[in-house]
Motif scaffolding. Structure first.
Motif, PDB file in Angstrom:
ATOM      1  N   CYS A  31       0.922  -0.915   0.549  1.00  0.00           N
ATOM      2  CA  CYS A  31      -0.214   0.055  -0.553  1.00  0.00           C
ATOM      3  C   CYS A  31       0.956   1.375  -0.470  1.00  0.00           C
ATOM      4  N   GLU A  32       0.714   2.357  -0.477  1.00  0.00           N
ATOM      5  CA  GLU A  32       0.946   3.652  -0.066  1.00  0.00           C
ATOM      6  C   GLU A  32       1.237   4.253   1.186  1.00  0.00           C
ATOM      7  N   CYS A  33       2.215   4.374   1.590  1.00  0.00           N
ATOM      8  CA  CYS A  33       2.570   5.159   3.009  1.00  0.00           C
ATOM      9  C   CYS A  33       2.723   6.198   3.370  1.00  0.00           C
ATOM     10  N   LEU A  34       2.533   7.660   3.632  1.00  0.00           N
ATOM     11  CA  LEU A  34       3.024   8.749   3.705  1.00  0.00           C
ATOM     12  C   LEU A  34       3.762   8.927   5.326  1.00  0.00           C
ATOM     13  N   ALA A  35       4.871   9.029   4.559  1.00  0.00           N
ATOM     14  CA  ALA A  35       5.600   9.777   6.349  1.00  0.00           C
ATOM     15  C   ALA A  35       6.199  10.618   6.320  1.00  0.00           C
ATOM     16  N   VAL A  36       6.450  11.848   7.311  1.00  0.00           N
ATOM     17  CA  VAL A  36       6.482  12.926   7.449  1.00  0.00           C
ATOM     18  C   VAL A  36       8.108  12.720   8.072  1.00  0.00           C
ATOM     19  N   THR A  59      -4.115   2.567  -0.250  1.00  0.00           N
ATOM     20  CA  THR A  59      -4.287   1.775  -0.934  1.00  0.00           C
ATOM     21  C   THR A  59      -3.032   1.386  -1.973  1.00  0.00           C
ATOM     22  N   MET A  60      -3.177   0.395  -2.624  1.00  0.00           N
ATOM     23  CA  MET A  60      -1.807   0.257  -3.610  1.00  0.00           C
ATOM     24  C   MET A  60      -1.887   1.408  -4.512  1.00  0.00           C
ATOM     25  N   ASP A  61      -2.799   2.087  -4.835  1.00  0.00           N
ATOM     26  CA  ASP A  61      -1.969   2.945  -5.868  1.00  0.00           C
ATOM     27  C   ASP A  61      -2.512   4.856  -5.650  1.00  0.00           C
ATOM     28  N   THR A  62      -3.883   5.290  -3.895  1.00  0.00           N
ATOM     29  CA  THR A  62      -4.601   5.712  -4.049  1.00  0.00           C
ATOM     30  C   THR A  62      -3.193   5.840  -1.943  1.00  0.00           C
ATOM     31  N   ILE A  63      -3.508   7.553  -1.898  1.00  0.00           N
ATOM     32  CA  ILE A  63      -3.771   7.473  -0.315  1.00  0.00           C
ATOM     33  C   ILE A  63      -3.634   8.761  -0.175  1.00  0.00           C
ATOM     34  N   SER A  69      11.116  22.524  12.214  1.00  0.00           N
ATOM     35  CA  SER A  69      11.444  23.680  11.562  1.00  0.00           C
ATOM     36  C   SER A  69      11.278  23.301  10.087  1.00  0.00           C
ATOM     37  N   ALA A  70      10.655  22.460   9.643  1.00  0.00           N
ATOM     38  CA  ALA A  70      11.005  21.410   8.198  1.00  0.00           C
ATOM     39  C   ALA A  70      10.059  20.383   8.567  1.00  0.00           C
ATOM     40  N   LEU A  71      10.205  20.119   7.107  1.00  0.00           N
ATOM     41  CA  LEU A  71       9.949  18.486   6.871  1.00  0.00           C
ATOM     42  C   LEU A  71      10.213  18.317   5.506  1.00  0.00           C
ATOM     43  N   VAL A  72      10.467  17.243   5.987  1.00  0.00           N
ATOM     44  CA  VAL A  72      10.440  16.097   4.368  1.00  0.00           C
ATOM     45  C   VAL A  72       9.023  14.622   4.124  1.00  0.00           C
ATOM     46  N   LEU A  73       8.555  15.393   2.974  1.00  0.00           N
ATOM     47  CA  LEU A  73       7.520  14.310   3.208  1.00  0.00           C
ATOM     48  C   LEU A  73       8.191  13.141   1.802  1.00  0.00           C
ATOM     49  N   MET A  74       7.908  12.592   2.265  1.00  0.00           N
ATOM     50  CA  MET A  74       8.112  10.095   1.224  1.00  0.00           C
ATOM     51  C   MET A  74       7.431   9.530   1.739  1.00  0.00           C
ATOM     52  N   HIS A  75       6.913   8.936   0.378  1.00  0.00           N
ATOM     53  CA  HIS A  75       5.837   7.909   0.079  1.00  0.00           C
ATOM     54  C   HIS A  75       6.258   7.015  -0.853  1.00  0.00           C
ATOM     55  N   ASN A  76       5.714   5.918  -0.096  1.00  0.00           N
ATOM     56  CA  ASN A  76       5.862   4.822  -1.946  1.00  0.00           C
ATOM     57  C   ASN A  76       4.891   4.345  -2.996  1.00  0.00           C
ATOM     58  N   HIS A  77       5.156   3.946  -3.615  1.00  0.00           N
ATOM     59  CA  HIS A  77       4.645   3.346  -4.765  1.00  0.00           C
ATOM     60  C   HIS A  77       5.092   2.768  -4.677  1.00  0.00           C
ATOM     61  N   PRO A  78       3.888   1.111  -4.432  1.00  0.00           N
ATOM     62  CA  PRO A  78       3.962  -0.306  -4.699  1.00  0.00           C
ATOM     63  C   PRO A  78       4.445  -0.499  -5.632  1.00  0.00           C
ATOM     64  N   SER A  79       4.162   0.037  -6.506  1.00  0.00           N
ATOM     65  CA  SER A  79       4.144  -0.406  -8.777  1.00  0.00           C
ATOM     66  C   SER A  79       5.214  -0.509  -8.597  1.00  0.00           C
ATOM     67  N   GLY A  80       6.273  -0.072  -7.721  1.00  0.00           N
ATOM     68  CA  GLY A  80       8.090   0.122  -7.804  1.00  0.00           C
ATOM     69  C   GLY A  80       9.009   1.656  -9.125  1.00  0.00           C
ATOM     70  N   GLU A  81       7.231   2.140  -9.674  1.00  0.00           N
ATOM     71  CA  GLU A  81       8.029   3.182 -10.413  1.00  0.00           C
ATOM     72  C   GLU A  81       7.379   4.274  -9.541  1.00  0.00           C
ATOM     73  N   SER A  82       9.269   4.676  -9.808  1.00  0.00           N
ATOM     74  CA  SER A  82       9.122   6.708  -8.814  1.00  0.00           C
ATOM     75  C   SER A  82       9.083   7.743  -9.111  1.00  0.00           C
TER      76      SER A  82
END
Length: 171
Positions: free
Chosen positions: A67-72, A91-95, A112-125
């Motif tokens: 699943c797509e996971c969003l982390a900060v 889900t597998m293609d939506t967050i 003070s600042a953030l870095v947003l990160m999430h994954n694409h389960p398809s493997g394509e970034s």
């Protein structure tokens, strides 16, 4: 003034809702409880953010690679990592992403600042149009809060994309 009820007997049929006040509890894990190598404590490049993801987020008990996971990543003024939070699991293609959820812990921890990160389960970034739109919305929200969104890194299978490097960030 007319005090005659519009619907006589309505008050006995429908009672007002009363909700008990429920306090919220947050657990902020200090970096000393989640040891990080010195080389990853300064997180100002997409490569270091991707390494941090592989070391901490991908091994988190709530993380689901299907699943797509969003982390900060929460950063201090020197761009050192104060901590991280998994904001949303989709889900597998939506967050589902909302600025309130992204910036909530950043405000509580005085980041003070953030870095947003999430994954694409398809493997394509490669970033999608929705990724670009959400990033621009979060940049604007961060500007209102005086919290800089440093980058949005998308993790694939063995690769990563940085929306800042791709030119989707604006001043």
């Amino acid at each position: 003034m007319n005090t005659t009820p519009i619907f006589p007997g309505f008050e006995t049929l429908v009672k007002p809702f009363k909700f008990a006040a429920s306090p919220y509890e947050y657990k902020v894990t200090a970096l000393r409880e989640c040891p990080t190598p010195g080389s990853l404590q300064l997180c100002e490049t997409p490569d270091k953010a991707a390494d941090y993801w592989r070391l901490h987020i991908a091994s988190h008990p709530q993380f689901n690679p299907d699943c797509e996971c969003l982390a900060v990543l929460l950063l201090n003024t020197r761009r050192k990592v104060k901590g991280h939070q998994i904001v949303s699991i989709g889900t597998m293609d939506t967050i589902l992403v909302h600025p309130r959820e992204v910036f909530r812990l950043a405000i509580v921890t005085a980041a003070s600042a953030l870095v947003l990160m999430h994954n694409h389960p398809s493997g394509e970034s490669t970033p999608s149009d929705a990724d670009i739109k959400v990033t621009r919305d979060l940049i604007r929200a961060g500007q209102l809060l005086k919290m800089e969104l440093i980058d949005h890194v998308i993790i694939g299978n063995g690769n990563r994309s940085s929306l800042r490097e791709l030119g989707y960030f604006f001043a």
